[in-house]
Design a protein around this motif. Structure first.
Motif, PDB file in Angstrom:
ATOM      1  N   ASP A 279      56.971  20.661  -3.585  1.00 32.80           N
ATOM      2  CA  ASP A 279      56.205  21.558  -4.442  1.00 32.80           C
ATOM      3  C   ASP A 279      56.388  22.994  -3.928  1.00 32.80           C
ATOM      4  O   ASP A 279      56.794  23.220  -2.783  1.00 32.80           O
ATOM      5  N   THR A 280      56.086  23.960  -4.768  1.00 35.48           N
ATOM      6  CA  THR A 280      56.204  25.371  -4.397  1.00 35.48           C
ATOM      7  C   THR A 280      55.035  26.144  -4.971  1.00 35.48           C
ATOM      8  O   THR A 280      54.284  25.646  -5.825  1.00 35.48           O
ATOM      9  N   VAL A 281      54.896  27.390  -4.521  1.00 31.82           N
ATOM     10  CA  VAL A 281      53.801  28.250  -4.961  1.00 31.82           C
ATOM     11  C   VAL A 281      54.178  28.930  -6.273  1.00 31.82           C
ATOM     12  O   VAL A 281      55.243  29.553  -6.384  1.00 31.82           O
ATOM     13  N   ALA A 282      53.301  28.819  -7.248  1.00 31.20           N
ATOM     14  CA  ALA A 282      53.513  29.488  -8.535  1.00 31.20           C
ATOM     15  C   ALA A 282      52.752  30.806  -8.609  1.00 31.20           C
ATOM     16  O   ALA A 282      53.219  31.772  -9.229  1.00 31.20           O
ATOM     17  N   ALA A 283      51.579  30.859  -7.975  1.00 31.10           N
ATOM     18  CA  ALA A 283      50.771  32.083  -8.017  1.00 31.10           C
ATOM     19  C   ALA A 283      49.771  32.051  -6.874  1.00 31.10           C
ATOM     20  O   ALA A 283      49.350  30.986  -6.407  1.00 31.10           O
ATOM     21  N   VAL A 284      49.383  33.251  -6.440  1.00 31.74           N
ATOM     22  CA  VAL A 284      48.354  33.401  -5.410  1.00 31.74           C
ATOM     23  C   VAL A 284      47.264  34.301  -5.968  1.00 31.74           C
ATOM     24  O   VAL A 284      47.541  35.421  -6.430  1.00 31.74           O
ATOM     25  N   GLY A 285      46.016  33.812  -5.950  1.00 31.46           N
ATOM     26  CA  GLY A 285      44.892  34.594  -6.418  1.00 31.46           C
ATOM     27  C   GLY A 285      44.002  35.036  -5.273  1.00 31.46           C
ATOM     28  O   GLY A 285      44.333  34.851  -4.090  1.00 31.46           O
ATOM     29  N   GLU A 286      42.859  35.595  -5.603  1.00 33.52           N
ATOM     30  CA  GLU A 286      41.949  36.121  -4.584  1.00 33.52           C
ATOM     31  C   GLU A 286      41.487  35.044  -3.610  1.00 33.52           C
ATOM     32  O   GLU A 286      41.349  35.280  -2.425  1.00 33.52           O
ATOM     33  N   GLY A 287      41.237  33.847  -4.093  1.00 28.87           N
ATOM     34  CA  GLY A 287      40.761  32.789  -3.199  1.00 28.87           C
ATOM     35  C   GLY A 287      41.418  31.465  -3.454  1.00 28.87           C
ATOM     36  O   GLY A 287      40.852  30.421  -3.101  1.00 28.87           O
TER      37      GLY A 287
END
Length: 528
Positions: free
Chosen positions: A337-345
């Motif tokens: 799996d991989t990161v699609a988005a990073v948000g505040e928390g």
């Protein structure tokens, strides 16, 4: 940590001891005058040295004797038994050396010897190079620091300038993702050399500075701040920069990369606000940092595109073992799996899963800092600066060491590049000697170690690919060896709990002694 910390055990060597049963190449741990001492036999000669490694204080009694060297079981430093001098990084400082008297089969230590005298200054014109007057080192990490120290050890009296982009003087970078991040190693352990060493030895240390331009023809380097430095010999040791996540994170103050002391300090400062962390990447930095965060009481999710952690370097069996080890400590893995988005928390994965994250630590690899070399027209290969076996780059007077160095490996017959700490230090030392005219081939065997919780894996050699992996024991039992075999030769050996096996494999690889290595493998591992 330093010498003198090995436990006092065994005979009092000052009273004398029978050596009738001590064979050539063996050592006996004892003590004298309140200090732990190793008695070493080489042929009919006996030598005595301090028993604690000068690098981290580990007892040398668990190591081996190879030639005139005693080698440390922890991080493979080596010391000359005749002088106590450190002859192999990561140790930079000597251990004590003792006088020995023999009467028949009885050997007695009579007292501590004075340190070996410094060598005579290098002779101008010695070897294949003209003796430099000004040595410039770009990069104040492992390779650069080891090179500067070696220049002064070799009694080089010319100007030495060490320039680093980091704001801190050279420090023990591997500790950042291990004990320092876990909160068990104080910051005063990190410097490689005391601050006063640079002043006392006349090394100009320029920190927080980056090079903007290299002109090999004029033998000049210009920094971003406009200042220029001329040189007669230049060592490129510019290291690497972390690979960045391919998603927007620049406005998020809880996303970190772990490369510098400042990075580690910032992560530690954030921990008071952190209950859950996401570590992106399941290679060495990622897993070491994961273990450190768990030691700090943080819940951790690990995200990686591979099927198992560290599978590309260690194979699926060892990768699965490290996954299980971390899972036993409460770590959750999100593999393939991989990161699609990073948000505040939170972190959103391509699989659609969403992970809570008060802290995101990214460790998805590094890129060697070859921009300066490329702009200057130096030959590049394997993603680094191409050098010959003396670590000389394609421009006169220029050498390379560390992450940016791509050198010809006598074991694989290929040009290789390594991003490991001990390799960088040893290359820095070799380059320093060669730019003074030593004319020595760099043929050291790559070595690294990684630590998760109470498990340490040691790896010697270099195997980018393999036909099979021969294994013995079970990593779960803390007693394991794996030989990575290519073309019928074991080009690398990984061990857990078999420190002497790792040292013997390293020595066999150094000698290109395939028969000895095969015999070692036959005795230690079985084909799986």
């Amino acid at each position: 940590m330093g010498e003198g910390q090995a436990e006092l055990t065994g005979p009092d060597l000052a009273d004398g001891v029978s050596v009738a049963g001590l064979d050539d190449g063996e050592m006996l741990l004892g003590h004298a005058h309140g200090e732990a001492v190793l008695l070493v036999r080489r042929g009919e000669e006996f030598f005595a040295v301090g028993a604690a490694c000068a690098h981290y204080g580990v007892s040398l009694a668990g190591g081996i004797v190879e030639g005139w060297q005693v080698r440390c079981p922890a991080h493979h430093a080596a010391f000359d038994v005749r002088t106590g001098q450190a002859v192999r990084a990561p140790a930079l400082n000597p251990i004590s050396c003792w006088s020995v008297e023999r009467s028949g089969d009885v050997v007695r230590i009579t007292g501590k010897r004075e340190p070996a005298p410094k060598p005579a200054p290098p002779v101008p014109g010695r070897g294949a190079v003209r003796m430099p007057e000004r040595v410039l080192i770009l990069g104040a990490g492992a390779a650069g620091c080891a090179a500067a120290q070696m220049l002064r050890r070799e009694a080089f009296a010319g100007a030495v300038t060490l320039i680093g982009a980091d704001d801190a003087a050279p420090y023990d970078r591997p500790n950042l993702s291990k004990d320092y991040l876990a909160g068990t190693a104080p910051e005063e352990w990190l410097p490689l050399l005391p601050d006063e060493w640079y002043v006392d030895n006349g090394v100009e240390l320029v920190l927080g500075a980056r090079a903007a331009r290299l002109d090999p023809g004029a033998r000049e380097v210009r920094l971003l701040n406009g200042r220029s430095y001329g040189y007669d010999a230049l060592l490129l040791a510019t290291g690497s920069e972390p690979v960045r996540l391919p998603v927007p994170t620049h406005r998020l103050d809880h996303v970190f990369y772990l490369r510098t002391l400042a990075d580690a300090r910032a992560i530690l400062a954030r921990l008071s606000k952190t209950k859950r962390a996401v570590v992106v990447g399941a290679s060495f930095i990622g897993l070491e940092a994961t273990a450190a965060l768990r030691a700090q009481g943080v819940e951790v999710d690990v995200v990686a595109h591979s099927a198992e952690p560290m599978e590309q370097v260690l194979g699926p069996e060892l990768g699965a073992f490290f996954r299980r080890l971390h899972e036993e400590h409460g770590v959750r893995f999100h593999l393939r799996d991989t990161v699609a988005a990073v948000g505040e928390g939170s972190v959103t994965l391509k699989s659609g899963a969403t992970l809570a994250a008060d802290l995101v630590l990214v460790g998805i690899g590094v890129r060697p800092g070859v921009g300066l070399a490329s702009w200057a027209g130096l030959a590049l290969e394997k993603g680094g600066v191409a050098v010959d076996d003396r670590l000389r780059a394609s421009a006169p007077g220029v050498y390379a060491a560390g992450d940016v160095c791509a050198w010809p490996d006598p074991r694989t017959g290929e040009r290789i590049r390594s991003e490991h700490w001990v390799v960088a230090e040893r290359q820095g030392q070799a380059a320093a000697r060669n730019l003074l005219g030593a004319d020595e081939a760099f043929d050291a065997v790559p070595f690294f170690w990684t630590q998760s919780y109470d498990v340490t894996l040691r790896y010697v050699g270099h195997a980018e690919r393999w036909d099979r992996i021969d294994v013995s024991g079970r990593p779960e039992d803390g007693d394991f060896a794996a030989a990575f075999v290519t073309g019928g030769r074991a080009l690398a050996v990984a061990t857990i709990g078999r420190e002497r096996t790792a040292l013997r494999a390293e020595a066999a690889l150094e000698r290109l002694d395939w028969r000895a290595l095969a015999g070692l493998a036959a005795g230690e591992v079985q084909h799986a």
